[in-house]
Every structure is written in structure tokens, then in C-alpha cells.
Motif scaffolding. Structure first.
Motif, PDB file in Angstrom:
ATOM      1  N   ALA A  70       0.831  -1.208   0.000  1.00  0.00           N
ATOM      2  CA  ALA A  70       0.000   0.000   0.000  1.00  0.00           C
ATOM      3  C   ALA A  70       0.862   1.253   0.000  1.00  0.00           C
ATOM      4  O   ALA A  70       0.556   2.234  -0.696  1.00  0.00           O
ATOM      5  N   ALA A  71       1.940   1.236   0.768  1.00  0.00           N
ATOM      6  CA  ALA A  71       2.804   2.406   0.868  1.00  0.00           C
ATOM      7  C   ALA A  71       3.613   2.640  -0.400  1.00  0.00           C
ATOM      8  O   ALA A  71       4.164   3.729  -0.583  1.00  0.00           O
ATOM      9  N   SER A  72       3.655   1.639  -1.269  1.00  0.00           N
ATOM     10  CA  SER A  72       4.503   1.707  -2.460  1.00  0.00           C
ATOM     11  C   SER A  72       3.710   1.818  -3.751  1.00  0.00           C
ATOM     12  O   SER A  72       4.292   1.788  -4.835  1.00  0.00           O
ATOM     13  N   THR A  73       2.372   1.922  -3.652  1.00  0.00           N
ATOM     14  CA  THR A  73       1.509   2.026  -4.818  1.00  0.00           C
ATOM     15  C   THR A  73       0.510   3.153  -4.580  1.00  0.00           C
ATOM     16  O   THR A  73       0.422   3.698  -3.487  1.00  0.00           O
ATOM     17  N   GLU A  74      -0.269   3.472  -5.607  1.00  0.00           N
ATOM     18  CA  GLU A  74      -1.181   4.608  -5.498  1.00  0.00           C
ATOM     19  C   GLU A  74      -2.642   4.262  -5.742  1.00  0.00           C
ATOM     20  O   GLU A  74      -3.515   4.825  -5.098  1.00  0.00           O
ATOM     21  N   ARG A  75      -2.914   3.377  -6.699  1.00  0.00           N
ATOM     22  CA  ARG A  75      -4.300   3.170  -7.128  1.00  0.00           C
ATOM     23  C   ARG A  75      -4.785   1.742  -6.974  1.00  0.00           C
ATOM     24  O   ARG A  75      -5.979   1.502  -6.821  1.00  0.00           O
ATOM     25  N   ILE A  76      -3.916   0.782  -7.041  1.00  0.00           N
ATOM     26  CA  ILE A  76      -4.328  -0.615  -7.145  1.00  0.00           C
ATOM     27  C   ILE A  76      -4.946  -1.085  -5.821  1.00  0.00           C
ATOM     28  O   ILE A  76      -4.481  -0.737  -4.733  1.00  0.00           O
ATOM     29  N   GLN A  77      -6.039  -1.863  -5.912  1.00  0.00           N
ATOM     30  CA  GLN A  77      -6.689  -2.407  -4.725  1.00  0.00           C
ATOM     31  C   GLN A  77      -5.832  -3.529  -4.131  1.00  0.00           C
ATOM     32  O   GLN A  77      -5.013  -4.142  -4.828  1.00  0.00           O
ATOM     33  N   LEU A  78      -6.076  -3.815  -2.848  1.00  0.00           N
ATOM     34  CA  LEU A  78      -5.210  -4.713  -2.084  1.00  0.00           C
ATOM     35  C   LEU A  78      -6.047  -5.749  -1.361  1.00  0.00           C
ATOM     36  O   LEU A  78      -7.012  -5.407  -0.682  1.00  0.00           O
ATOM     37  N   SER A  79      -5.651  -7.035  -1.485  1.00  0.00           N
ATOM     38  CA  SER A  79      -6.420  -8.072  -0.800  1.00  0.00           C
ATOM     39  C   SER A  79      -5.581  -9.328  -0.623  1.00  0.00           C
ATOM     40  O   SER A  79      -4.617  -9.572  -1.349  1.00  0.00           O
ATOM     41  N   ALA A  80      -5.998 -10.129   0.343  1.00  0.00           N
ATOM     42  CA  ALA A  80      -5.509 -11.506   0.441  1.00  0.00           C
ATOM     43  C   ALA A  80      -6.441 -12.380  -0.400  1.00  0.00           C
ATOM     44  O   ALA A  80      -7.646 -12.156  -0.454  1.00  0.00           O
ATOM     45  N   LEU A  81      -5.865 -13.360  -1.052  1.00  0.00           N
ATOM     46  CA  LEU A  81      -6.656 -14.334  -1.814  1.00  0.00           C
ATOM     47  C   LEU A  81      -6.329 -15.719  -1.280  1.00  0.00           C
ATOM     48  O   LEU A  81      -5.442 -16.373  -1.777  1.00  0.00           O
ATOM     49  N   GLY A 106      -8.424   3.787   1.076  1.00  0.00           N
ATOM     50  CA  GLY A 106      -9.650   3.197   0.546  1.00  0.00           C
ATOM     51  C   GLY A 106      -9.462   2.148  -0.519  1.00  0.00           C
ATOM     52  O   GLY A 106     -10.315   1.987  -1.394  1.00  0.00           O
ATOM     53  N   ARG A 107      -8.371   1.361  -0.424  1.00  0.00           N
ATOM     54  CA  ARG A 107      -8.100   0.375  -1.474  1.00  0.00           C
ATOM     55  C   ARG A 107      -8.186  -1.080  -1.002  1.00  0.00           C
ATOM     56  O   ARG A 107      -7.856  -1.998  -1.752  1.00  0.00           O
ATOM     57  N   ALA A 108      -8.618  -1.312   0.221  1.00  0.00           N
ATOM     58  CA  ALA A 108      -8.632  -2.682   0.752  1.00  0.00           C
ATOM     59  C   ALA A 108      -9.900  -3.428   0.358  1.00  0.00           C
ATOM     60  O   ALA A 108     -10.983  -2.848   0.234  1.00  0.00           O
ATOM     61  N   ILE A 109      -9.747  -4.716   0.163  1.00  0.00           N
ATOM     62  CA  ILE A 109     -10.842  -5.658  -0.023  1.00  0.00           C
ATOM     63  C   ILE A 109     -10.611  -6.797   0.964  1.00  0.00           C
ATOM     64  O   ILE A 109      -9.476  -7.269   1.115  1.00  0.00           O
ATOM     65  N   LEU A 110     -11.656  -7.236   1.653  1.00  0.00           N
ATOM     66  CA  LEU A 110     -11.532  -8.409   2.515  1.00  0.00           C
ATOM     67  C   LEU A 110     -11.824  -9.651   1.700  1.00  0.00           C
ATOM     68  O   LEU A 110     -12.976  -9.931   1.356  1.00  0.00           O
ATOM     69  N   GLY A 111     -10.782 -10.397   1.381  1.00  0.00           N
ATOM     70  CA  GLY A 111     -10.960 -11.723   0.809  1.00  0.00           C
ATOM     71  C   GLY A 111     -10.881 -12.740   1.924  1.00  0.00           C
ATOM     72  O   GLY A 111      -9.955 -12.704   2.747  1.00  0.00           O
ATOM     73  N   ILE A 112     -11.837 -13.674   1.984  1.00  0.00           N
ATOM     74  CA  ILE A 112     -11.886 -14.605   3.119  1.00  0.00           C
ATOM     75  C   ILE A 112     -12.400 -15.965   2.676  1.00  0.00           C
ATOM     76  O   ILE A 112     -13.208 -16.081   1.743  1.00  0.00           O
ATOM     77  N   GLY A 113     -11.899 -16.997   3.334  1.00  0.00           N
ATOM     78  CA  GLY A 113     -12.346 -18.367   3.103  1.00  0.00           C
ATOM     79  C   GLY A 113     -12.234 -19.164   4.390  1.00  0.00           C
ATOM     80  O   GLY A 113     -11.755 -18.662   5.418  1.00  0.00           O
ATOM     81  N   ALA A 114     -12.622 -20.425   4.325  1.00  0.00           N
ATOM     82  CA  ALA A 114     -12.740 -21.234   5.542  1.00  0.00           C
ATOM     83  C   ALA A 114     -11.410 -21.729   6.079  1.00  0.00           C
ATOM     84  O   ALA A 114     -11.305 -22.072   7.251  1.00  0.00           O
ATOM     85  N   GLY A 115     -10.360 -21.760   5.236  1.00  0.00           N
ATOM     86  CA  GLY A 115      -9.089 -22.339   5.653  1.00  0.00           C
ATOM     87  C   GLY A 115      -9.053 -23.828   5.340  1.00  0.00           C
ATOM     88  O   GLY A 115     -10.059 -24.519   5.453  1.00  0.00           O
ATOM     89  N   TRP A 116      -7.859 -24.324   4.945  1.00  0.00           N
ATOM     90  CA  TRP A 116      -7.804 -25.729   4.516  1.00  0.00           C
ATOM     91  C   TRP A 116      -6.458 -26.413   4.720  1.00  0.00           C
ATOM     92  O   TRP A 116      -6.379 -27.639   4.718  1.00  0.00           O
ATOM     93  N   PHE A 117      -5.362 -25.653   4.916  1.00  0.00           N
ATOM     94  CA  PHE A 117      -4.026 -26.251   4.888  1.00  0.00           C
ATOM     95  C   PHE A 117      -3.688 -26.766   6.284  1.00  0.00           C
ATOM     96  O   PHE A 117      -3.242 -26.032   7.155  1.00  0.00           O
ATOM     97  N   GLU A 118      -3.883 -28.064   6.478  1.00  0.00           N
ATOM     98  CA  GLU A 118      -3.788 -28.643   7.817  1.00  0.00           C
ATOM     99  C   GLU A 118      -2.389 -28.513   8.410  1.00  0.00           C
ATOM    100  O   GLU A 118      -2.241 -28.287   9.621  1.00  0.00           O
TER     101      GLU A 118
END
Length: 327
Positions: A70-81, A106-118
Motif C-alpha cells: 500500500a505504501a509503495s503504490t497509489e491506485r491498485i486495490q489490495l487483498s488476500a486471496l 480506501g483500497r482494501a478488499i476483505l478476501g476470506i475463506g474457511a481455511g484448509w491447509f492442515e
């Protein structure tokens, strides 16, 4: 919020000294931003995944890395996938992604899932539980997180999680997007229909018609217009002006995970990871993505470039190739 063209960084094995690792991440994010990608993603894992590398390969903590990007970019949205729900208290996750939104203007997106990597759960001491329990936890977490991202206080008393008038301030906006990721036609898609602005589908391309039909069914069951949910598809991209070079990249990658395409029938190929790979010249890749993905009603494409995304110019070529497809 719109995710039409996303760039995912699924690995950090660049052959560089450790001190040069994050500058290489930042360079990819900046190149993606300049090339027309609207969102950059990192994985939320502690170990590298099977099929991409070994557990001891480099892996960055997702939200710390996203704040640095985020500190190194200006426009691109940011998320975990996507964020593994099992790794964080849901109220804390709401606070984390809201803070990322604030520091990124104002560039964050919450990407979320159940988790799987035991293996990660076992190694780091997180409770793994059963498949059913992980989805129960995700369903409860979303009931806490969603109001907290909408400017409301959360009070919740569930089987897995509890909040008591939890406050989430400061907030830059009350419509921070929620994206679910996965392929589960019953549980994941039902939660997406109920809570998500966006669904990222992770599956073999030949499965997409069935996945889209299932998503429409889950929306119909709760009376939601499926047109109100944006859908993207995650794939591997190997593109080169020299199509033979791209195909050689694919062969080398698949050999590293003990798959030899030359020995497989078309039906057998559709059962492997090769079915989510798009390979060739820019024109060939664009045609494949149009017919195998976008023509099934998917609006967005998220690509990773595990073979060469860290090489200068590779992401720029991908953006130039794909942006016309999703405008």
C-alpha cells in the motif's frame, strides 16, 4: 469496487537474497498497477503450498505485506486471496482490514475463506477441526465481520465466537467489499450469496459451467439477484510473445510436480492443474480466457504467473494482453 483484472503473487521464491525479496514484490505490484491491473493479491499462508513448492520456501504474512505494498503504490486495490478465517479472531480481522483500508486511502478488499491447509494449523498451533466445523466458524465470523465493516457495533454469541458491543473505528467508508474465495457449491457459494460482494472461483476451467449454475441456484434460494454479485476466476498464466517459450514454461512447471502432459488424454488433462492454466502467445491466451472463462458469465480474471511474474516486463505483457478482455 470492481475486480476485473487481478494479479496474485503466490510465491516469493525469486532466487534473490532475503533483503531483495520484498523489493521484488513491490516491483511486481507497481508493474501490475501501471499495466492496468485493478487489484493485487497475496496468499494468506505461512508455508508454501503443495504443488508450488516446499513448506520451507519463503512465505510472507499477508497483511503486513499488503500494508507495505500500500505504501509503495497509489491506485491498485489490495487483498488476500484469501484470508484463512481460522488464523485470526474475526473482530481482529475486521480491525486489520479496516486499518489496511485507512492506510491505503480506501483500497482494501476483505478476501476470506474457511481455511484448509492442515500442516500450517498443526505447526502454528491453530485448531483445524473438521470441514463442517471450519465452515460453521466462517459463517459465524462473517456475522461479526460484516456489521463491523458497515459502521456498526458487533454483539454475537455463537458456538465458536463471541463479541460484546465490539467497536471498529476509525473507518474510511462503510462499504468495504467482502470477497469469498473457493469452489464449494453448497457451503462457500451459499455464504457468498448471503454475505459477499464478490466471489472468486478456484477450480478447473472445465468445471466453470457447473459452478456458475450452482451459484445462481444458491442466490435463487435466498432471493438474491446473481447480477448483484461480481464473479472472478483464478488461473495460472504463462504468456510469451514466443508461444513455444510459454509452452516450455508450462512443461517445466508441470514436470516439477510430476505431470507429463504428453502422456495424458484430453479427458485426463482436464482432471489436472493444467486445466486451470492458460498458455501461449498473447492472442492465444486471450482467446482461451474468452472461451473457457468469460463466455460462461464470469466478469473478472485473476492471474498468477508462478514461472516468471517476478521478471521485469512479464506482468506488463500480461496486463496488455488481458485488459482488453475485461474492460
Amino acid at each position: 469496487m470492481s475486480i476485473r483484472l487481478g494479479y496474485q503473487m503466490p510465491n516469493f521464491s525469486y532466487g534473490t537474497p532475503v533483503r531483495e525479496l520484498f523489493p521484488t514484490v513491490v516491483a511486481q505490484a507497481r508493474e501490475a498497477e501501471a499495466a492496468g491491473f485493478d487489484t493485487v493479491f497475496v496468499m494468506d499462508h505461512f508455508y508454501q503450498l503443495p504443488g508450488l513448492g516446499e513448506p520451507e520456501d519463503p512465505m510472507l504474512e499477508a497483511y503486513t505485506a499488503l500494508a507495505g505494498i500500500a505504501a509503495s503504490t497509489e491506485r491498485i486495490q489490495l487483498s488476500a486471496l484469501v484470508t484463512g478465517n481460522t488464523y485470526r479472531n474475526p473482530a481482529l480481522l475486521a480491525k486489520t482490514v479496516t486499518t489496511l483500508d485507512l492506510v491505503s486511502a480506501g483500497r482494501a478488499i476483505l478476501g476470506i475463506g474457511a481455511g484448509w491447509f492442515e500442516l500450517e494449523h498443526k505447526s502454528y498451533g491453530f485448531e483445524f477441526g473438521t470441514f463442517t466445523e471450519r465452515f460453521e466458524r466462517l459463517g459465524e465470523a462473517l456475522q461479526i465481520i460484516e456489521p463491523m465493516l458497515r459502521g456498526k457495533r458487533s454483539t454475537f454469541d455463537g458456538k465458536w465466537y463471541h463479541t460484546d458491543d465490539a467497536i471498529n473505528e476509525p473507518q474510511l467508508r462503510d462499504d468495504l467489499p467482502i470477497m469469498l474465495g473457493g469452489a464449494g457449491e453448497k457451503k462457500t457459494f451459499a455464504l457468498a450469496a448471503r454475505h459477499a460482494d464478490h466471489l472468486n472461483i478456484i477450480c478447473n476451467a472445465s468445471e466453470l459451467p457447473r459452478k456458475m449454475a450452482a451459484l445462481h441456484q444458491r442466490c435463487a434460494e435466498i432471493g438474491r439477484d446473481p447480477a448483484t454479485m461480481e464473479v472472478s476466476y483464478l488461473c495460472f498464466l504463462m504468456v510469451d510473445e514466443d508461444g513455444d517459450q510459454a509452452r516450455e514454461q508450462q512443461r517445466d512447471f508441470l514436470r516439477s510436480i510430476d505431470i507429463d502432459l504428453s502422456t495424458l488424454s484430453e479427458e485426463e488433462r482436464e482432471q489436472t492443474v493444467a486445466d486451470r492454466q492458460f498458455v501461449g502467445t498473447p492472442d492465444e491466451v486471450a482467446e482461451q480466457l474468452q472461451t473457457r472463462v468469460l463466455d460462461h458469465g464470469v466478469q473478472g480474471i485473476i492471474v498468477n504467473m508462478v514461472t516468471n511474474g517476478h521478471e521485469p516486463g512479464a506482468v506488463e505483457l500480461a496486463g496488455r494482453t488481458l485488459a482488453p478482455l475485461v474492460r
